[in-house]
Scaffold this active site. Structure first.
Site, mmCIF file in Angstrom:
data_model
loop_
_atom_site.group_PDB
_atom_site.id
_atom_site.type_symbol
_atom_site.label_atom_id
_atom_site.label_comp_id
_atom_site.label_asym_id
_atom_site.label_seq_id
_atom_site.Cartn_x
_atom_site.Cartn_y
_atom_site.Cartn_z
ATOM 1 N N THR A 7 -31.278 -33.957 -27.818
ATOM 2 C CA THR A 7 -30.317 -35.019 -27.536
ATOM 3 C C THR A 7 -30.999 -36.084 -26.688
ATOM 4 O O THR A 7 -31.965 -35.793 -25.982
ATOM 5 C CB THR A 7 -29.071 -34.481 -26.777
ATOM 6 N N ASN A 9 -28.906 -37.814 -24.742
ATOM 7 C CA ASN A 9 -27.795 -38.047 -23.820
ATOM 8 C C ASN A 9 -27.962 -37.189 -22.550
ATOM 9 O O ASN A 9 -27.812 -35.965 -22.589
ATOM 10 C CB ASN A 9 -26.496 -37.680 -24.571
ATOM 11 N N ASP A 68 -23.099 -31.907 -31.538
ATOM 12 C CA ASP A 68 -22.532 -33.187 -31.915
ATOM 13 C C ASP A 68 -21.059 -33.198 -31.561
ATOM 14 O O ASP A 68 -20.350 -32.218 -31.824
ATOM 15 C CB ASP A 68 -22.714 -33.427 -33.413
ATOM 16 N N PHE A 152 -19.617 -39.302 -18.758
ATOM 17 C CA PHE A 152 -20.257 -40.284 -19.633
ATOM 18 C C PHE A 152 -19.316 -40.579 -20.796
ATOM 19 O O PHE A 152 -18.241 -39.978 -20.917
ATOM 20 C CB PHE A 152 -21.598 -39.726 -20.151
ATOM 21 N N ASP A 155 -15.320 -40.271 -21.227
ATOM 22 C CA ASP A 155 -14.714 -39.522 -20.112
ATOM 23 C C ASP A 155 -13.696 -40.327 -19.295
ATOM 24 O O ASP A 155 -12.637 -39.792 -18.954
ATOM 25 C CB ASP A 155 -15.812 -38.953 -19.188
ATOM 26 N N LYS A 193 -14.916 -30.181 -15.170
ATOM 27 C CA LYS A 193 -14.807 -30.529 -16.604
ATOM 28 C C LYS A 193 -15.073 -29.299 -17.468
ATOM 29 O O LYS A 193 -14.468 -29.133 -18.532
ATOM 30 C CB LYS A 193 -15.784 -31.665 -16.939
ATOM 31 N N HIS A 198 -14.763 -29.252 -24.528
ATOM 32 C CA HIS A 198 -15.058 -28.931 -25.930
ATOM 33 C C HIS A 198 -16.480 -28.404 -26.053
ATOM 34 O O HIS A 198 -16.766 -27.502 -26.811
ATOM 35 C CB HIS A 198 -14.902 -30.204 -26.778
ATOM 36 N N ARG A 199 -17.413 -28.991 -25.260
ATOM 37 C CA ARG A 199 -18.821 -28.577 -25.311
ATOM 38 C C ARG A 199 -18.940 -27.144 -24.800
ATOM 39 O O ARG A 199 -19.587 -26.301 -25.407
ATOM 40 C CB ARG A 199 -19.640 -29.544 -24.432
#
Ligand code: IMP
Length: 214
Positions: A7, A9, A68, A152, A155, A193, A198-199
């Protein structure tokens, strides 16, 4: 054990490092520019990226993780979804809020329904010639304005649904034992978080699939 996370990111790397540190796994960022296929399914995108990156791994025995994600807004028929990166770069957070300006209610339950959205993440792990895929979803709603400077991407406009004592997401307007009390992901810490993310859900599902494989 080192896990290569492909990634660019830095926010995703920070979250994956935090998650895997509890399992004694070191995550290293793997910078590789994969071509993003035009597909309406994030799983197809993740699998394509992993296929493209495998030949470039430092060692064929290394493990490679691709993840993703996208924001899917109910009232916008799932937009921005697979176009999340592009939308963020073009119309941005204010553009998404503008598209939803007319969707609001004095009643918090109705407001949550009108503005419902979810983050979806697909995590794909390649190891020993095999790729394992898992999904994670985080339901919530779109805020009325930007809030917070943590995190990021989307968010600052995403408020996750409260969770019950088992960590399951509740309906809009329901108060749970775990709650941001209306704050967005941008208004809470990375550690907070993780409870909703979801991650984190995709990675937890991936790890349990790996455990089952032995
Ligand atoms: P990607 O293709 O998985 O990197 O993500 C698509 C877009 O969604 C990017 O613009 C990310 O910034 C955004 N995104 C992915 N995950 C998150 C998240 O956890 N919070 C906020 N935005 C996210």
């Amino acid at each position: 054990m080192t896990l290569w996370f492909m990634t660019s990111n830095a926010g995703k790397v920070a979250e994956a490092k935090e998650y895997f540190s509890h399992l004694g796994i070191t995550v290293e960022q793997f910078e590789f520019e994969a071509i993003e296929p035009q597909a309406d399914d994030i799983e197809i995108v993740a699998l394509s990226k992993i296929e493209q990156a495998i030949p470039h791994l430092p060692n064929p025995s290394d493990q490679l993780l691709v993840e993703d994600a996208g924001l899917f807004v109910g009232a916008l028929e799932g937009f921005p979804g697979v176009y999340s990166s592009y939308s963020l770069e073009t119309i941005g957070l204010h553009g998404i809020l503008k598209l939803m300006e007319h969707l609001q209610s004095e009643d918090p339950v109705m407001d949550g329904k009108l503005r419902n959205a979810e983050f979806r993440a697909v995590a794909a792990l390649y190891q020993n010639g095999q790729t394992i895929v898992a999904e994670g979803v985080c339901p919530g709603r779109i805020a009325h304005q930007l809030d917070g400077e943590e995190g990021f991407g989307f968010d600052p406009i995403f408020i996750p649904a409260d969770l019950d004592e088992n960590g399951n997401a509740l309906q809009a307007g329901e108060i749970g034992v775990t709650s941001t009390h209306g704050a967005t992901f941008g208004g809470i810490s990375l550690e907070e978080k993780q409870a909703y993310s979801h991650r984190r859900r995709a990675l937890t599902s991936l790890v349990s699939k790996l455990d089952r494989l032995g």
